[in-house]
Structures are given as structure tokens and as C-alpha cells.
Scaffold this motif. Sequence first.
Motif, PDB file in Angstrom:
ATOM      1  N   GLY A 195       0.797  -1.215   0.000  1.00  0.00           N
ATOM      2  CA  GLY A 195       0.000   0.000   0.000  1.00  0.00           C
ATOM      3  C   GLY A 195       0.829   1.263   0.000  1.00  0.00           C
ATOM      4  O   GLY A 195       0.295   2.370  -0.068  1.00  0.00           O
ATOM      5  N   TYR A 196       2.166   1.096   0.077  1.00  0.00           N
ATOM      6  CA  TYR A 196       3.059   2.259   0.160  1.00  0.00           C
ATOM      7  C   TYR A 196       4.387   1.874  -0.479  1.00  0.00           C
ATOM      8  O   TYR A 196       5.312   1.452   0.200  1.00  0.00           O
ATOM      9  CB  TYR A 196       3.264   2.655   1.624  1.00  0.00           C
ATOM     10  N   LYS A 243      -9.041   1.037  -1.041  1.00  0.00           N
ATOM     11  CA  LYS A 243      -8.860   1.835   0.174  1.00  0.00           C
ATOM     12  C   LYS A 243      -7.487   2.498   0.178  1.00  0.00           C
ATOM     13  O   LYS A 243      -7.346   3.679   0.509  1.00  0.00           O
ATOM     14  CB  LYS A 243      -9.033   0.964   1.417  1.00  0.00           C
ATOM     15  N   ALA A 244      -6.461   1.740  -0.228  1.00  0.00           N
ATOM     16  CA  ALA A 244      -5.107   2.297  -0.277  1.00  0.00           C
ATOM     17  C   ALA A 244      -4.998   3.416  -1.313  1.00  0.00           C
ATOM     18  O   ALA A 244      -4.308   4.421  -1.093  1.00  0.00           O
ATOM     19  CB  ALA A 244      -4.092   1.193  -0.563  1.00  0.00           C
ATOM     20  N   ASP A 299      -7.291   5.432  -2.145  1.00  0.00           N
ATOM     21  CA  ASP A 299      -8.133   6.556  -1.744  1.00  0.00           C
ATOM     22  C   ASP A 299      -7.398   7.466  -0.759  1.00  0.00           C
ATOM     23  O   ASP A 299      -7.868   7.737   0.342  1.00  0.00           O
ATOM     24  CB  ASP A 299      -9.436   6.044  -1.136  1.00  0.00           C
ATOM     25  N   SER A 300      -6.230   7.908  -1.173  1.00  0.00           N
ATOM     26  CA  SER A 300      -5.411   8.823  -0.380  1.00  0.00           C
ATOM     27  C   SER A 300      -4.773   9.822  -1.329  1.00  0.00           C
ATOM     28  O   SER A 300      -4.293   9.446  -2.397  1.00  0.00           O
ATOM     29  CB  SER A 300      -4.316   8.048   0.361  1.00  0.00           C
ATOM     30  N   LYS A 301      -4.761  11.078  -0.933  1.00  0.00           N
ATOM     31  CA  LYS A 301      -4.167  12.090  -1.813  1.00  0.00           C
ATOM     32  C   LYS A 301      -2.664  11.875  -1.978  1.00  0.00           C
ATOM     33  O   LYS A 301      -2.062  12.406  -2.896  1.00  0.00           O
ATOM     34  CB  LYS A 301      -4.472  13.489  -1.288  1.00  0.00           C
ATOM     35  N   TRP A 302      -2.050  11.086  -1.114  1.00  0.00           N
ATOM     36  CA  TRP A 302      -0.604  10.851  -1.191  1.00  0.00           C
ATOM     37  C   TRP A 302      -0.235   9.779  -2.206  1.00  0.00           C
ATOM     38  O   TRP A 302       0.920   9.651  -2.584  1.00  0.00           O
ATOM     39  CB  TRP A 302      -0.059  10.443   0.174  1.00  0.00           C
ATOM     40  N   ILE A 303      -1.195   8.998  -2.631  1.00  0.00           N
ATOM     41  CA  ILE A 303      -0.931   7.872  -3.524  1.00  0.00           C
ATOM     42  C   ILE A 303      -1.082   8.329  -4.977  1.00  0.00           C
ATOM     43  O   ILE A 303      -2.136   8.831  -5.378  1.00  0.00           O
ATOM     44  CB  ILE A 303      -1.877   6.693  -3.226  1.00  0.00           C
ATOM     45  N   LYS A 307      -5.399   9.024 -10.932  1.00  0.00           N
ATOM     46  CA  LYS A 307      -4.303   8.118 -10.566  1.00  0.00           C
ATOM     47  C   LYS A 307      -3.757   7.450 -11.823  1.00  0.00           C
ATOM     48  O   LYS A 307      -4.504   7.113 -12.739  1.00  0.00           O
ATOM     49  CB  LYS A 307      -4.790   7.039  -9.595  1.00  0.00           C
TER      50      LYS A 307
END
Length: 172
Positions: A8-9, A57-58, A60-64, A97
Motif C-alpha cells: 500500500g506504500y 482503500k489504499a 483513496d489517499s491524496k498521497w498515492i 491516478k
Amino acid sequence: MNYIGLSGYDTANGPGVRVSLFVSGCRVHCKGCFNEESWSFTAGKPFTEATEAQIMKALDSKWIAGLSLLGGDPFEPEHAETLTGLLKRIKERFPEKTIWVWTGRTYAHVKDSPLMPYIDMLVDGPYVQKLHVEKQGAWRGSTNQRFIPLVAGHVDESLAGRERSETAERTH
């Protein structure tokens, strides 16, 4: 379809921070492959609705920045239905994305795949040991592998597409 890894990261497989899915199954069998355990189609765990929910879910982050799809080889025919559905749903929910996909096959071999309309960057070609990239943080294993920008499943030959490809080549 099975998968052998889900991160996820991930900062090693494409630009920015990404979600990375490593699918199981590859018939290319490149000599010196860094991920031989992914060759078996039964390696890892089954890809389920819960796995897809975890990916969504992973993402759904502005950092991804996007999804990186590796393997194994995502273009094995056994993966087509599952991955096409997944990529379509990702593009519908997260159009901003990017989706990067790695394959040991060439663009000519995969250009008609149902995955293609959803891919922003294709890294194609088999890993060739004698052409190994020594640079730490490279987004490809050997220098014969190409960064091919795509738009709607076709090579993006625009200035912006060429710049994306050249930037990936130059910096990674």
C-alpha cells in the motif's frame, strides 16, 4: 488469479508513492529474474473482493499517485478478466491516478490486450541479464526494457507522451 504481494506504500515501482500488486504466474521465465517465486500460477494467495477493497482503500489517499501492476506477468491470459475489471474500476473511481504495468513481453505482443485502455505507462520487454541496470531505484531491470506512454490503449506519441517516456528513461 493469485497474487504474491500487495504493498500500500511503494516508492520503488513508478513515480511517487504507489500501491503495487504483484500477480502470480509467468511463462516468460527471464534468466536472472528477480522474482522467480512469482512464476507459479498457484503461488501466493487468491485475489478476492477483499483484496480489491484493500487496493481501493489504499488508493483513496491524496498521497498515492497510482497503481503499479507487476508480477509474474499481468498479461498472462488467465489474468485478463480479473485485471481488466480491476483496472476499469480504478480508472472510474480514481481517474487522476496513473496505472503503470510491467511485462516481460513486448508492446507488439500485448497491444491488443483488454488491459491496455486502462494503462498510462507500459514497461515492456524481457529482463536481459547482460543489460542489467545497476542504478539504484531504476524502474526497470535491464536497458532493453522500454517506458511506453499510453493513452486509451495506444502509444502516446504526443510531445507530452514523449516527455513522460524520456523523463522515466533519464531519471530511472
